[in-house]
Design an enzyme around this catalytic site. Sequence first.
Site, mmCIF file in Angstrom:
data_model
loop_
_atom_site.group_PDB
_atom_site.id
_atom_site.type_symbol
_atom_site.label_atom_id
_atom_site.label_comp_id
_atom_site.label_asym_id
_atom_site.label_seq_id
_atom_site.Cartn_x
_atom_site.Cartn_y
_atom_site.Cartn_z
ATOM 1 N N HIS A 157 0.839 -1.223 0.000
ATOM 2 C CA HIS A 157 0.000 0.000 0.000
ATOM 3 C C HIS A 157 0.862 1.258 0.000
ATOM 4 O O HIS A 157 0.454 2.287 0.530
ATOM 5 C CB HIS A 157 -0.935 0.050 1.213
ATOM 6 C CG HIS A 157 -1.679 -1.216 1.461
ATOM 7 N ND1 HIS A 157 -2.908 -1.496 0.918
ATOM 8 C CD2 HIS A 157 -1.339 -2.318 2.196
ATOM 9 C CE1 HIS A 157 -3.311 -2.689 1.309
ATOM 10 N NE2 HIS A 157 -2.365 -3.215 2.075
ATOM 11 N N SER A 278 15.635 19.963 -17.943
ATOM 12 C CA SER A 278 14.406 20.717 -18.216
ATOM 13 C C SER A 278 14.769 21.977 -18.984
ATOM 14 O O SER A 278 15.838 22.545 -18.790
ATOM 15 C CB SER A 278 13.743 21.087 -16.886
ATOM 16 O OG SER A 278 12.927 22.228 -17.057
ATOM 17 N N LYS A 284 17.089 20.495 -12.920
ATOM 18 C CA LYS A 284 16.448 19.189 -13.098
ATOM 19 C C LYS A 284 17.320 18.122 -13.769
ATOM 20 O O LYS A 284 18.104 18.415 -14.667
ATOM 21 C CB LYS A 284 15.182 19.359 -13.933
ATOM 22 C CG LYS A 284 14.151 20.212 -13.242
ATOM 23 C CD LYS A 284 13.377 19.436 -12.222
ATOM 24 C CE LYS A 284 12.294 18.754 -12.957
ATOM 25 N NZ LYS A 284 11.166 18.315 -12.335
ATOM 26 N N GLU A 291 10.045 7.029 -17.767
ATOM 27 C CA GLU A 291 8.676 7.516 -18.005
ATOM 28 C C GLU A 291 8.202 7.142 -19.407
ATOM 29 O O GLU A 291 7.041 6.802 -19.617
ATOM 30 C CB GLU A 291 8.624 9.034 -17.824
ATOM 31 C CG GLU A 291 8.887 9.452 -16.391
ATOM 32 C CD GLU A 291 9.163 10.945 -16.287
ATOM 33 O OE1 GLU A 291 8.236 11.681 -15.965
ATOM 34 O OE2 GLU A 291 10.295 11.370 -16.534
#
Length: 484
Positions: A157, A278, A284, A291
């Site tokens: 969880h 970025s 970044k 992804e």
Amino acid sequence: MKNNKIWKGRIKKDMDKLAENFTFSIGLDKELYLYDITGTAAYAVGLWKTGIINKGELKTIINGLEKVKQNIENNKIDIEIYEDIHSLIENELAGEIGEVALKIHTGRSRNDQVVLDEKLFLKETIIDVLGEIIVLQENILKWAKNTLDVIIPAYTHMQKAQPALFAHYLMSYFQKFERDKESFFNNFESCDSLPLGAAACTGSGYAIDRELLKKLLKFKNLDSNSMDTAGSRDFIMDFLFSCSKIMIHLSRFCEDLIIYNSSEFSFINIEESFCTGSSIMPQKKNPDILELIRGKSSIVMGNLFQMMVLIKGLPSTYNRDLQEDKKILFSACNEVLPSINIFSRLIENIKLNKSEINKTLKEGFLEATDIADYLVKKGESFRKAHNITGEIIKFCIDKKISFKDLKLEELKKYSPYFEDDVYSYTDIYSCISNKEVDCGTAKKQVILSIKRAEEKIETDKQNLKIIASRVPVFEEIKAFVDDL
Ligand code: ARG
């Protein structure tokens, strides 16, 4: 302009240009040229065996096919003028050898021909996919063996649950890819029966020697119903399911690594050469590869559904809708192969942040289940032990202390079963070694699972070699004909 159609008898009018373009599949099925040529070569042998063509004609056809193959490979053909790869090969063959080429389609239809091409394409693709999975599994094993001493919190969880060896976590993915590998091996078998002889839908009108074709094209079995062959694509659906399954597994692995890579977790560091920056935020370092794989999994799952929907309402046997199957199939192949490949290279370049991981082991009462187990082993029932432990944890949370801060006298107030050895039984290393069950995270078991995995990989490398010898090669068929 060359005659680019192979069906110009009944239909006299030229096709409307846009309508014609709409029907063309050459843009995609040109990828199948080698399979179409290999299949046609074997089929020509079959025609010779049946007496439709003589030996001289057979040799002419095979030499012509070789020339067409070279012309395609040397970009000497205006590919786009043809409707599909089957028309291209037949017409170009006629251009090379003349009239004899016009016999090649005797007792054959593009309906069984396209199934043949797709099966041959898939057999080779499956071999490539299996090769990639084996490399990925080997990289997982390497990583697991190098990190056998690293303990991480396991989560359920998304809440801290119990300590686990990082290697045990890695092996959980090895197992998923193991099942994927089995699925792809099975897919190879479902591609392994000969469609030729089915013709358009009711079977060839010629006594074609299917056993001979089967042997030349290295199939294990014969398709047994011509109507089924012409209109079924189960072997593609099965393959797309395997593709979807491995992409789901990769996607979950990516998701874990994205979380572990976040500054909130900082469990891992992904090599800079596998990250992007970025355009606006200078600080970044983004895990875009992970992804993208997670994103691409949606394309592949979509492909599976496209294929199922394409088939579900079709009347029996061949319908032109089926031409769209190649778009779907190639899309999945184009996503799956590079995804596995780049993922396995990316994980080779991940570093673990042991100090950050260790910090997280101190919080979250990861030893709670082992405290309850301790009481059970001393004679308490599990349900009572669970309640007692729960109360102790609640007390610790309120007091903002950890379990080992409690003295034995305090523990004894909760249960007379507590003794001095509770501290060693519940330290983080014991929590690991207590899971001695053969699927558990005890180091001994994890080492055994790695050993079993290594043996399995060796067996599968052999199995891969065996199936790689079960794909037909044009040059071998040509050599057979040359020797006649
Ligand atoms: N290009 C077609 C396909 O991929 C080949 C079969 C065409 N058959 C036909 N009856 N028009 O499905």
